[in-house]
Scaffold this active site. Sequence first.
Site, PDB file in Angstrom:
ATOM      1  N   GLU A  89     -16.024  -2.019 -30.686  1.00  0.00           N
ATOM      2  CA  GLU A  89     -16.940  -1.026 -30.025  1.00  0.00           C
ATOM      3  C   GLU A  89     -16.894  -1.084 -28.285  1.00  0.00           C
ATOM      4  O   GLU A  89     -16.857  -0.053 -27.652  1.00  0.00           O
ATOM      5  CB  GLU A  89     -18.304  -1.337 -30.530  1.00  0.00           C
ATOM      6  CG  GLU A  89     -18.509  -1.121 -32.008  1.00  0.00           C
ATOM      7  CD  GLU A  89     -18.155   0.453 -32.326  1.00  0.00           C
ATOM      8  OE1 GLU A  89     -18.322   1.265 -31.425  1.00  0.00           O
ATOM      9  OE2 GLU A  89     -17.946   0.703 -33.398  1.00  0.00           O
ATOM     10  N   HIS A 131     -10.526   8.225 -37.693  1.00  0.00           N
ATOM     11  CA  HIS A 131     -10.495   6.613 -37.952  1.00  0.00           C
ATOM     12  C   HIS A 131      -9.341   6.521 -39.269  1.00  0.00           C
ATOM     13  O   HIS A 131      -9.228   5.417 -39.515  1.00  0.00           O
ATOM     14  CB  HIS A 131     -12.157   6.564 -38.725  1.00  0.00           C
ATOM     15  CG  HIS A 131     -13.057   6.474 -37.927  1.00  0.00           C
ATOM     16  ND1 HIS A 131     -13.756   7.745 -37.366  1.00  0.00           N
ATOM     17  CD2 HIS A 131     -14.025   5.414 -37.277  1.00  0.00           C
ATOM     18  CE1 HIS A 131     -14.710   7.486 -36.383  1.00  0.00           C
ATOM     19  NE2 HIS A 131     -14.723   6.040 -36.490  1.00  0.00           N
TER      20      HIS A 131
END
Length: 580
Positions: free
Chosen positions: A398, A485
């Site tokens: 992140e 993703h």
Amino acid sequence: MLFGIAAMSTGIAVGGTAAHAASGPSTSHGATGVSNHQAVDAFLGSNPQSIASAASDDYQLVGTTTSADGTSHFRYQRTYKGLPVVGGDFVVHAKSGKVVGQSGDQRNAISVSTTPKVAATASRSTAVAGAKVYNATGATSSKLVVDASGAKPVLAWMTVVTGVQADGITPSHKAVLVNAQTGKTIRSSEMVKSLMSAKTSKDAMAKRGIQHKATLTTHMPAKVPTVTWSAVGQQALGNGHGPGDNNGKHKGQNKGAAADGTGKSLTLGDVTFATTEGSNGFEMTDPNHGGNSACDMNNSEAGNCELFTDDDNAWGDGTNSDRATAATDVYFGAAMTWDYYNKAFERNGIFDDGQGVPSRVHYGTGYVNAFWDGQQMTYGDGSGDNAPLVAIDVAGHEMSHGVSEALADLGYSGDVGGINEANSDVFGTMVEFEANSSVDKPDFLIGETIDINGDGTPLRYMDEPSKDGMSLDCWSSDTQNEDPHYTSGVGNHAFFLLANGSGESEWGNSPTCDNSTVTGIGKDKAAAIWYNAIKDYGTADMSYADLRAGMIKSADALYGADSTESKAVAAAWTAVSVSS
């Protein structure tokens, strides 16, 4: 292939010429005494076709970096008649007083009317209707831009539509482009970047009978500031670095003194870290890492995030029953991520400005995901609120979304979306190796300790990405149509091959797409080459072929042209079907 959201440095734009930031670029001189700075200015003035320049273009220098071999890289944003240009960013490379190349994706010079036929209010309605966000809660005022990402530049309205993503809980800040002459939606891109796709998150929650209804609300300012493109989305939402709601940003309850804290984490066992001591005890504000903090969302999705405090500076008990346990993981993970980038690349925080960011834990109820919103990290508690997504590689993942924004403003759709996600997987993995925990031993798996699937399998595999049932091992012309993703698998696979080689290794059995054999060069060299390619050659719309080319040049700069490392880069990318 658009909508990067990195914050922009201040520069001065001069009509039709390249302008330089006040701090100035490096001034490496060749035999003639011409600096790289001067060479780039002269090149842009005499070779406008090289960057698809138009007479009404202005350029703003937003950053300069230098490679190990002395090559300077001058990063520019572009405007056309004062309007931000989507896909118009570029980098010019110079060495020894000579321009040696340029990176950018704009294909044609701009020649468009800047008078829209479609009203801003109509475009805003179109954007909201077509944004495909769940329970849209608002939208910024539309702002005129020029979209130069396609074959033919067009005038467009840009609107940021807010709501939640398909799982019903992950925030959505969807930047939407609507053709200002026809009123048709051109495309859109998500600005909130999550650990996994909203579909994967939704499926993981559905397995456990969890369904969410949108409760997120986002305040919208009355007016979109007049700024360059890469800052439009974030500043339209009234924020600094990115589109987050800023409710987790803490500077500490008091300035206090640095103290040595201990923690019992959920995934790493016993850890130590710095905290801040004040008159009312200790708080999770890290004085050694720019004021990184950890706060508790108390299983809500909006409102204030409560800074963690403690009386004895001993945090968590190693179980989920103590709310500070999950905070211990992410607080330590944020420090490890900072330390990795500092040691490996002399980077001082996500934005390289010495400023820390918050880590928000206990977000929502049964939330199986984590995300970066441009200014802070947020972590859910997982299935049944008993499996927080706070592993070290998740934290590194992140935070690395923020780094890629700051380095090259990477977008989040098409090839570049996959590159963005792969970049976060690569450096989340490197942070895991930096921590080198005996409890969560480092590997090339993503999210192996957070049990997303309920059967102990990891979220993603870098050795053979398709083992997760969704990610792609090899690039094809259809790759850009998939979720970032899943397209990240191409980059993850290439990185694994470059680091460890093909076939059997300590970390897995990695096949190649063309049955070739690749010899690895080690993870540290592979990471250095990757990072420098993004830093020096990355653009908002870069393709996998662009990344391959940039990594070869970065390997040349670090280890020499035609070096073993440079050849390995080419071999690794060829092995995943990415050619020059």
